[in-house]
Design a protein around this motif. Structure first.
Motif: not given
Length: 177
Positions: A113, A116-117, A119-121
């Motif tokens: 998690s 993923r977060a 990479f999203s940021a």
């Protein structure tokens, strides 16, 4: 100041105070990020429910005694509630407080998690995986918990292979058979 000055027959000599070891050990313990419920777990207070747990505890006591940075790690596999997390946290506690080694505890699902977060940021892969490479010992709890997507397997493979190549130990637990 972290130093003791000894005055004897010659010139005064300073040496590191024992308090420096304590401060370093506590800092390493806090940086390990063990779950609060597991802070006081030791191999000595592990309650064995059957012969296999007794054999495992004895093996881990020998592992703890002989451990040197870079030694091979291990995977504990078993049903939920059999004490796997207790045992790896007990080792992490010992390595930080007694041996002064850097350790990091991560729950596999939480780790994915966070990545993923990140990479999203817009964070880089090195920013996300780099902190997992630095500790002498990485503890991964609940390995394999998730969907086992190609991306998850790829992230795990990077962490494992990069730690292996750097001579860093991984201790892991799983319920998967």
């Amino acid at each position: 100041t972290g130093f003791v000055v000894e005055v004897g027959q010659g010139a005064p000599v300073s040496r590191p105070c024992a308090c420096r070891h304590l401060v370093r050990s506590v800092t390493l313990f806090n940086q390990a990020m063990l779950p609060a419920k597991m802070h006081s777990r030791t191999l000595e207070n592990f309650e064995e429910l059957d012969r296999s747990q007794s054999v495992l505890r004895a093996h881990l006591l020998r592992y703890r005694q002989a451990y040197l940075p870079g030694n091979r790690g291990f995977l504990l596999w078993g049903n939920p509630g059999t004490g796997k997390t207790h045992l790896v946290c007990a080792l992490a506690r010992h390595f930080t407080l007694e041996r002064g080694l850097s350790v990091r505890f991560v729950d596999f699902f939480h780790l994915l998690s966070e990545i993923r977060a990140g990479f999203s940021a817009g964070r880089s892969e090195e920013d996300l995986i780099g902190p997992l490479l630095a500790p002498m010992v990485l503890v991964i709890d609940e390995l394999g918990k998730g969907k086992a997507t190609e991306w998850e397997v790829s992230m795990l493979d990077q962490v494992v292979s990069r730690r292996y190549n750097a001579g860093r130990t991984i201790l892991a637990t799983t319920n998967l058979g």
